[in-house]
Design an enzyme around this catalytic site. Structure first.
Site, PDB file in Angstrom:
ATOM      1  N   ASP D  20       7.146 -27.873  24.749  1.00  0.00           N
ATOM      2  CA  ASP D  20       8.140 -26.810  24.649  1.00  0.00           C
ATOM      3  C   ASP D  20       7.539 -25.668  23.842  1.00  0.00           C
ATOM      4  O   ASP D  20       6.364 -25.717  23.465  1.00  0.00           O
ATOM      5  CB  ASP D  20       9.456 -27.328  24.047  1.00  0.00           C
ATOM      6  CG  ASP D  20       9.330 -27.757  22.589  1.00  0.00           C
ATOM      7  OD1 ASP D  20       8.412 -27.296  21.874  1.00  0.00           O
ATOM      8  OD2 ASP D  20      10.152 -28.576  22.148  1.00  0.00           O
ATOM      9  N   GLN D  21       8.327 -24.646  23.575  1.00  0.00           N
ATOM     10  CA  GLN D  21       7.728 -23.457  22.976  1.00  0.00           C
ATOM     11  C   GLN D  21       7.359 -23.640  21.517  1.00  0.00           C
ATOM     12  O   GLN D  21       6.766 -22.754  20.922  1.00  0.00           O
ATOM     13  CB  GLN D  21       8.641 -22.250  23.151  1.00  0.00           C
ATOM     14  CG  GLN D  21       9.899 -22.287  22.321  1.00  0.00           C
ATOM     15  CD  GLN D  21      10.656 -20.980  22.476  1.00  0.00           C
ATOM     16  OE1 GLN D  21      10.826 -20.498  23.584  1.00  0.00           O
ATOM     17  NE2 GLN D  21      11.107 -20.406  21.390  1.00  0.00           N
TER      18      GLN D  21
END
Lengths: 144, 144, 144, 144
Positions: D20-21
């Site tokens: 994920d980011q």
């Protein structure tokens, strides 16, 4: 695929989490399998996509993707992903994919990637990447 | 849940891509639903998790998570996620979750989050965050 | 899109779990958003895809999909998915998708679906489905 | 883990789609890795979960799951999943998981599974499954 451009082969085991209630692999997950194949192709040329990002401060986001679904992949299948670099341009690259199970084609597809810097501006593909991707198999053992 | 600590409610529509071949939502996806609930709770307090990361240069990675599965969620269900802040400590927070469909409990669970800076070191939760999370409902309209 | 064919609009909130480490929505997840839009279009015509499977013992698996990525969607974005039925044939249907954020186009794409029975053989689309999909908006309130 | 109960080891390569980011593997995806380990453990005992469902008309849905996150897994990591059967009861089984990267523990966790028939009613675990799971390693080559 084009003469001289590299191909790679990787195997994936389908898990329950990849399937949907139709009893087959959910259609979006083929793009995950494509990514695994693409990573393996780049690794097979002695480079890792991780290094690419860090060394060149460049990224290869997907600009376009397409999938043709022929036979469904199912839970516990051992899926083979064959990935080819099919086109290399100044600021973009295109990969082709073929998914098979025991020799039967499950799906084919492609992704086209732009080469951009960290601000998102288009950039030329670095020569080292081009050399590695176009070079002969001898390059494969030198890195990663 | 604890007196004075906030709760939020959000609705999610189950898609095919959330299910698996057992015909129910895949067990990992409940953690995705929890995240949607958590985001909504933080937003309901006039803050966005995005802002939290940017404003305070802090993150709240999950240190622990647990789910109890009671009734399966299915394709096309409108699932309600009720999220509560259940504990607030110096450098961590804990959220509780309850998923229901038409009043029937599908699953319950929790996540515990550490507060860390961008290097990964533990940090105190910022006072503004604590105030917002503990404050009365009037805070909800001021931000985001 | 074609005159007389229906369109629908649905909104989705991007969660952390949709993003990847490039800080944007992972490319496969656009196909999940497309599915949410497709479900909404079918529901807006007074039908649910769930009913379609149960009532007609037919399925609409994806035969082909394509995405063009224009601007990245990001965490916490409220993404609008506009879905149109763009083609209806004897045994297949095609949907078009447009994802926007505050009016800016993030991605466009399509899916083409075959109509098959539970053994996987091609079947004509049922007339009731065609009528509902081609009918005027008045159909929308009658079902689901 | 308990004496006499089997363990298995499988390796997974982290893809971009798992992250994920925050630049790490999204917390829900550890449950996908657990599933891959569980499948491998069952396969290592000469059985496949697919067969289990078909042969016995029984399923092992997850009733409870927990994860403790210690160090983040990252893109391109080769993650080792060690899976153990930690408890076997009349109508349930419990598995333990340990994820490592180059010997460092990334996460630990468990899943508890109920044994149910196709209507969802609790059923005893079939003796053949118990025998295979508790038997010595010699069982491993006989099936799947």
């Amino acid at each position: 695929m084009s003469v001289g451009l590299p191909t790679a082969r990787t195997e994936l085991r389908v898990i329950y989490g990849d399937t949907d209630q139709m009893g087959v692999v959910y259609y979006a997950n083929y793009l995950r399998y494509f990514e695994a194949g693409r990573n393996e192709l780049i690794r097979s040329r002695g480079l890792r996509y991780r290094d690419f990002e860090e060394r060149f401060a460049l990224r290869l986001p997907v600009a376009e993707a397409g999938v043709t679904y022929r036979q469904p992949a199912r839970y516990d299948d051992l899926v083979v992903v064959e990935t080819s670099l099919t086109e290399l341009r100044r600021a973009s690259a295109r990969f082709g994919y073929r998914l098979t199970r025991e020799g039967h084609v499950l799906a084919t597809g492609f992704t086209r990637h732009a080469c951009v810097d960290l601000t998102g501006s288009l950039r030329r593909l670095p020569q080292e990447l081009i050399d590695r991707l176009q070079g002969d198999g001898a390059a494969a053992g030198q890195g990663g």
